[in-house]
Design a protein around this motif. Structure first.
Motif, PDB file in Angstrom:
ATOM      1  N   LYS A  22       0.804  -1.214   0.000  1.00  0.00           N
ATOM      2  CA  LYS A  22       0.000   0.000   0.000  1.00  0.00           C
ATOM      3  C   LYS A  22       0.840   1.270   0.000  1.00  0.00           C
ATOM      4  CE  LYS A  22      -3.765   2.334   2.447  1.00  0.00           C
ATOM      5  NZ  LYS A  22      -4.721   2.275   3.567  1.00  0.00           N
ATOM      6  N   GLU A  23       1.758   1.423   0.944  1.00  0.00           N
ATOM      7  CA  GLU A  23       2.519   2.668   1.053  1.00  0.00           C
ATOM      8  C   GLU A  23       3.394   2.901  -0.172  1.00  0.00           C
ATOM      9  OE1 GLU A  23       1.834   4.862   3.302  1.00  0.00           O
ATOM     10  OE2 GLU A  23       0.366   3.435   4.106  1.00  0.00           O
ATOM     11  N   ARG A  24       3.983   1.825  -0.693  1.00  0.00           N
ATOM     12  CA  ARG A  24       4.832   1.982  -1.881  1.00  0.00           C
ATOM     13  C   ARG A  24       3.996   2.372  -3.094  1.00  0.00           C
ATOM     14  NH1 ARG A  24       6.718  -1.164  -6.003  1.00  0.00           N
ATOM     15  NH2 ARG A  24       5.885  -3.146  -5.216  1.00  0.00           N
ATOM     16  N   TRP A  25       2.823   1.782  -3.222  1.00  0.00           N
ATOM     17  CA  TRP A  25       1.953   2.122  -4.345  1.00  0.00           C
ATOM     18  C   TRP A  25       1.463   3.566  -4.243  1.00  0.00           C
ATOM     19  CZ3 TRP A  25      -1.698  -2.428  -6.050  1.00  0.00           C
ATOM     20  CH2 TRP A  25      -0.923  -3.566  -6.296  1.00  0.00           C
ATOM     21  N   ILE A  26       1.112   3.987  -3.037  1.00  0.00           N
ATOM     22  CA  ILE A  26       0.680   5.382  -2.846  1.00  0.00           C
ATOM     23  C   ILE A  26       1.795   6.336  -3.252  1.00  0.00           C
ATOM     24  CG2 ILE A  26       0.108   7.122  -1.095  1.00  0.00           C
ATOM     25  CD1 ILE A  26      -1.416   4.893   0.389  1.00  0.00           C
ATOM     26  N   LYS A  27       2.994   6.037  -2.844  1.00  0.00           N
ATOM     27  CA  LYS A  27       4.145   6.886  -3.163  1.00  0.00           C
ATOM     28  C   LYS A  27       4.361   6.968  -4.674  1.00  0.00           C
ATOM     29  CE  LYS A  27       8.923   7.639  -1.658  1.00  0.00           C
ATOM     30  NZ  LYS A  27      10.035   7.085  -0.836  1.00  0.00           N
ATOM     31  N   SER A  28       4.228   5.842  -5.353  1.00  0.00           N
ATOM     32  CA  SER A  28       4.410   5.812  -6.807  1.00  0.00           C
ATOM     33  C   SER A  28       3.298   6.580  -7.521  1.00  0.00           C
ATOM     34  CB  SER A  28       4.440   4.362  -7.307  1.00  0.00           C
ATOM     35  OG  SER A  28       5.538   3.668  -6.769  1.00  0.00           O
ATOM     36  N   LEU A  29       2.059   6.372  -7.089  1.00  0.00           N
ATOM     37  CA  LEU A  29       0.927   7.054  -7.731  1.00  0.00           C
ATOM     38  C   LEU A  29       0.951   8.549  -7.470  1.00  0.00           C
ATOM     39  CD1 LEU A  29      -1.833   4.407  -6.918  1.00  0.00           C
ATOM     40  CD2 LEU A  29      -0.885   4.897  -9.176  1.00  0.00           C
ATOM     41  N   ASP A  30       1.469   8.940  -6.301  1.00  0.00           N
ATOM     42  CA  ASP A  30       1.590  10.363  -5.968  1.00  0.00           C
ATOM     43  C   ASP A  30       2.515  11.105  -6.927  1.00  0.00           C
ATOM     44  OD1 ASP A  30       0.087  11.669  -4.046  1.00  0.00           O
ATOM     45  OD2 ASP A  30       1.081  10.635  -2.388  1.00  0.00           O
ATOM     46  N   LYS A  31       3.417  10.381  -7.554  1.00  0.00           N
ATOM     47  CA  LYS A  31       4.395  11.004  -8.455  1.00  0.00           C
ATOM     48  C   LYS A  31       3.808  11.323  -9.827  1.00  0.00           C
ATOM     49  CE  LYS A  31       8.433   8.762  -6.337  1.00  0.00           C
ATOM     50  NZ  LYS A  31       9.509   7.765  -6.548  1.00  0.00           N
ATOM     51  N   ILE A  32       2.640  10.771 -10.118  1.00  0.00           N
ATOM     52  CA  ILE A  32       2.027  11.017 -11.433  1.00  0.00           C
ATOM     53  C   ILE A  32       1.514  12.453 -11.497  1.00  0.00           C
ATOM     54  CG2 ILE A  32       0.236  10.348 -13.073  1.00  0.00           C
ATOM     55  CD1 ILE A  32       0.195   7.587 -11.759  1.00  0.00           C
ATOM     56  N   LYS A  33       2.072  13.237 -12.403  1.00  0.00           N
ATOM     57  CA  LYS A  33       1.559  14.599 -12.596  1.00  0.00           C
ATOM     58  C   LYS A  33       0.321  14.562 -13.474  1.00  0.00           C
ATOM     59  CE  LYS A  33       5.988  16.963 -11.957  1.00  0.00           C
ATOM     60  NZ  LYS A  33       7.017  17.841 -12.596  1.00  0.00           N
ATOM     61  N   ASP A  34       0.367  13.735 -14.498  1.00  0.00           N
ATOM     62  CA  ASP A  34      -0.764  13.601 -15.415  1.00  0.00           C
ATOM     63  C   ASP A  34      -0.623  12.264 -16.119  1.00  0.00           C
ATOM     64  OD1 ASP A  34      -2.506  13.842 -17.778  1.00  0.00           O
ATOM     65  OD2 ASP A  34      -2.703  15.932 -17.152  1.00  0.00           O
ATOM     66  N   LEU A  35      -1.704  11.509 -16.209  1.00  0.00           N
ATOM     67  CA  LEU A  35      -1.638  10.209 -16.880  1.00  0.00           C
ATOM     68  C   LEU A  35      -1.227  10.324 -18.342  1.00  0.00           C
ATOM     69  CD1 LEU A  35      -4.723   8.287 -15.410  1.00  0.00           C
ATOM     70  CD2 LEU A  35      -2.325   7.629 -15.214  1.00  0.00           C
ATOM     71  N   SER A  36      -1.475  11.488 -18.937  1.00  0.00           N
ATOM     72  CA  SER A  36      -1.078  11.684 -20.339  1.00  0.00           C
ATOM     73  C   SER A  36       0.440  11.694 -20.513  1.00  0.00           C
ATOM     74  CB  SER A  36      -1.680  12.974 -20.902  1.00  0.00           C
ATOM     75  OG  SER A  36      -1.220  14.096 -20.179  1.00  0.00           O
ATOM     76  N   ASP A  37       1.182  11.878 -19.405  1.00  0.00           N
ATOM     77  CA  ASP A  37       2.647  11.870 -19.471  1.00  0.00           C
ATOM     78  C   ASP A  37       3.216  10.456 -19.550  1.00  0.00           C
ATOM     79  OD1 ASP A  37       2.637  14.638 -19.223  1.00  0.00           O
ATOM     80  OD2 ASP A  37       2.830  14.585 -17.030  1.00  0.00           O
TER      81      ASP A  37
END
Length: 355
Positions: A84-99
């Motif tokens: 959970k925590e690792r996935w949250i950290k990774s998803l938090d880094k997404i500025k925009d899915l289009s990137d």
């Protein structure tokens, strides 16, 4: 005025303005019957309804997000491998899915400008796990197990659906035997295909962002905004799902359970349609003022299930707060009361991502 039927128990509140909007639609040419489902709420066109017509179709009832819907994926990851925590950290880094780039696997040109994006509003990606199984046989037929981590993706055809509506909009409807109606339905059907492809692309981008391709398997996929021809009639669904394609998932707000249900053979009374979710209780404009003393920028990202919301838009977090939605249990109870569904299982949120 054509027949209007509202499927809702006494506990399920339906606002008067939504009922009035149903009456307005009932006066359109060719409208035979209207069903308001328990998640019915007002909008430019009320959401949570099915409209049966003959001779005319109405693109503006479907709206600009043709094919908006939900796809439930099994991602090939068990509960014990869920980080959970690792996935949250990774998803938090997404500025925009289009990137995030993914391979283009389609031969034809994509009509969606940013394939693999969810848009704003109530669209989301949510990791879920099984909360409780009520019908083991149906549950296992869906190739699910209680150890699975699932991903639910809610979005549609993005700019493509809007382009189609702008081209074919006619508040007086389009005669079904006309070339224009045939052209609209051809574009509409193509939008349904690309909406589902968009959800698939989103799932790949999300999995890529957490550092695993996983083994993504589509369990079920349903549309909310579309026209279905049934014999010589046309059923328009706006925020409603078909009951004729097997199991359906009905999510609540980000702070409640989602329900996997199996339609019964009784859905003729609801125009072969079921609810698509909880339905809004409050307009977006009043959410922040009503909730600003309850939440701050940190605790608004947590739910009673200890799930976590990833969203950088504080206004959207307030607009999509659980309090802004109807009680999903009351929606489900209404559908059961009218003998429209049997509950197969409930799903609990783990992480909710909003673009």
């Amino acid at each position: 005025m054509s027949e209007i039927k509202i499927i809702a128990s006494n506990k399920c509140w339906i606002e008067d303005i939504a009922k009035k909007q149903l009456e307005d639609i009932s006066n359109l040419n060719g409208v035979l019957k209207i069903v308001g489902l328990p998640d019915l709420h007002a909008g430019k066109i009320p959401v949570g309804l099915a409209v049966e017509t003959s001779d005319f179709i109405y693109p503006h009832i479907i709206g600009n997000d043709i094919g908006c819907g939900m796809t439930l994926f099994k991602i090939g990851i068990s509960k014990k491998k869920f980080k959970k925590e690792r996935w949250i950290k990774s998803l938090d880094k997404i500025k925009d899915l289009s990137d995030i780039e993914i391979a283009d696997i389609y031969e034809e040109e994509c009509p969606i400008l940013n394939l693999g994006t969810i848009g704003s509003g109530n669209h989301f990606v949510e990791f879920q796990c099984v909360n409780e199984v009520y019908n083991k046989e149906e549950f296992e037929q869906l190739r699910l197990s209680t150890d699975d981590i699932m991903m639910l993706v809610h979005c549609g055809s993005r700019n493509y659906g809007e382009t189609i509506l702008n081209k074919f909009y006619n508040k007086n409807g389009i005669e079904v035997e006309s070339d224009k109606a045939r052209a609209y339905m051809e574009s509409h059907d193509k939008a349904l295909i690309w909406a589902e492809r968009n959800r698939e692309a989103v799932s790949k981008k999300i999995m890529q962002s957490i550092g695993t391709s996983g083994n993504i398997e589509k369990i079920l996929s349903i549309n909310h905004n579309f026209i279905e021809k049934r014999q010589d009639k046309f059923i328009h669904r706006k925020g409603a799902v078909s009951s004729e394609s097997g199991a359906v998932i009905i999510p609540g707000s980000r702070g409640s359970l989602s329900y996997i249900v199996m339609p019964t053979e009784n859905t003729e009374i609801s125009l072969y349609s079921l609810s698509h979710g909880a339905g809004r209780k409050w307009s977006r404009s009043i959410c922040k003022s009503r909730l600003k003393n309850k939440y701050n920028k940190d605790n608004i990202k947590q739910t009673k299930f200890k799930s976590h919301i990833i969203c950088n838009d504080i206004n959207l977090l307030f607009q999509e707060a659980p309090e802004a939605y109807k009680n999903i249990e009351q929606i489900i109870e209404s559908l059961i009361e009218y003998k429209l569904i049997q509950v197969v299982a409930t799903m609990k949120p783990l992480i909710t991502y909003k673009g």
